[in-house]
Write a protein that holds these residues in place. Sequence first.
Motif, PDB file in Angstrom:
ATOM      1  N   ARG A   1       2.525   1.684  -3.290  1.00 57.69           N
ATOM      2  CA  ARG A   1       1.459   2.394  -4.260  1.00 57.69           C
ATOM      3  C   ARG A   1       1.500   3.946  -3.975  1.00 57.69           C
ATOM      4  O   ARG A   1       1.092   4.529  -4.619  1.00 57.69           O
ATOM      5  CB  ARG A   1       0.358   1.967  -4.060  1.00 57.69           C
TER       6      ARG A   1
ATOM      7  N   ASP B   1       3.904   0.485  -9.533  1.00 52.82           N
ATOM      8  CA  ASP B   1       2.639  -0.246  -9.311  1.00 52.82           C
ATOM      9  C   ASP B   1       3.046  -1.384  -9.426  1.00 52.82           C
ATOM     10  O   ASP B   1       3.095  -2.594  -9.994  1.00 52.82           O
ATOM     11  CB  ASP B   1       2.459   0.175 -10.989  1.00 52.82           C
TER      12      ASP B   1
ATOM     13  N   GLU C   1       0.823  -0.790  -0.004  1.00 53.70           N
ATOM     14  CA  GLU C   1       0.168  -0.016   0.328  1.00 53.70           C
ATOM     15  C   GLU C   1       0.948   1.529   0.050  1.00 53.70           C
ATOM     16  O   GLU C   1       0.590   2.213  -0.779  1.00 53.70           O
ATOM     17  CB  GLU C   1      -0.832   0.327   1.237  1.00 53.70           C
TER      18      GLU C   1
ATOM     19  N   THR D   1       1.325  -4.372  -6.827  1.00 53.32           N
ATOM     20  CA  THR D   1      -0.209  -5.050  -6.239  1.00 53.32           C
ATOM     21  C   THR D   1       0.197  -6.201  -5.461  1.00 53.32           C
ATOM     22  O   THR D   1       1.051  -6.979  -5.339  1.00 53.32           O
ATOM     23  CB  THR D   1      -1.249  -5.817  -7.366  1.00 53.32           C
ATOM     24  N   TRP D   2      -0.720  -5.542  -4.822  1.00 58.28           N
ATOM     25  CA  TRP D   2      -0.963  -7.490  -3.823  1.00 58.28           C
ATOM     26  C   TRP D   2      -0.803  -8.764  -3.804  1.00 58.28           C
ATOM     27  O   TRP D   2      -0.015  -9.797  -3.846  1.00 58.28           O
ATOM     28  CB  TRP D   2      -1.909  -6.836  -2.396  1.00 58.28           C
ATOM     29  N   ASP D   3      -2.069  -8.762  -5.160  1.00 59.02           N
ATOM     30  CA  ASP D   3      -1.857 -10.366  -5.915  1.00 59.02           C
ATOM     31  C   ASP D   3      -1.271 -10.521  -6.718  1.00 59.02           C
ATOM     32  O   ASP D   3      -0.147 -11.691  -6.377  1.00 59.02           O
ATOM     33  CB  ASP D   3      -2.927 -10.286  -6.807  1.00 59.02           C
TER      34      ASP D   3
END
Length: 291
Positions: A109, A114, A106, A116-118
């Motif tokens: 970001r 760019d 977080e 992401t957690w995924d």
Amino acid sequence: MRIDLHAHSSVSDGTEPPAEVVSRAAAAGLDVLALTDHDTVAGTAAAAAAVPPGFTLVPGMELSCLHEGAGVHLLAYLFDPDHPELAAELRRVRDDRTVRARTMVERLRELGLDVTWDRVRAIAGVADDAGRAAGNVVGRPHIARAIVEAGGASDVPDAFDRWIGTGRPGFVARYAIDALRAVRLVRAAGGVCAVAHPARGERGDGAAPTALIEEMAEAGLGGLEADHPSHDAEEAAYWRGVAKRLDLAVTGSSDDHGELTGHRLGCRTTAPEEYARLIEPATGAVPITTG
């Protein structure tokens, strides 16, 4: 006999599955390997299933510890993973790793990356919360790899230097066990332990204080990883001297993380007599061998 007492798989921050780590170790001419993923033994069963005849696997882990705010890593071997107090601490450490990693994503970001957690979770091989609860861990190297993929750094060390090393803009502290308490927990669980890379500390931290090593020895510490790829000759000699003075076993290990460290299994090894001395007091588990 060639013995390597510090290696990682994709269960934590290595790049190959546990079975492949064992196969690579045998192919590299090792006779004994300790699998020491960060704060978990989730890879032990898969590694044990891949042990070839005449090879020995030492179940272990690299335990995250703190001393006065600085990171200290403890290599723990042959403990009972079901020991209630140790198991509870490990769950807390792993759960906080996940919270920390999500918070770091977080923050990155917010800083314009760019990431992401995924994607971080996919790199770590953790499909969902059930996978995490089973013992897999998410660490900063997984986030670093996502940063590189996103174009925020040239490689993993650069990602640490720019973004997620201690004191960098994306860094978030996490829970870790007090170093002295960790030694006592491992010993209470029937295990034995050695301080990992004492001259290096964690990224951003300095060497482990010699006074702390003395206290850890009194608490039941069994060895010092004097021979490590990050130690120069002077550092290795210093920590060998500390080990001799404190009557601790001297260990040598590759700290292999697969592709991330250049597949270096066996680049440092432990003398057979030092290995025997280190594991002799262990009662929580036994080395795994076949044939």
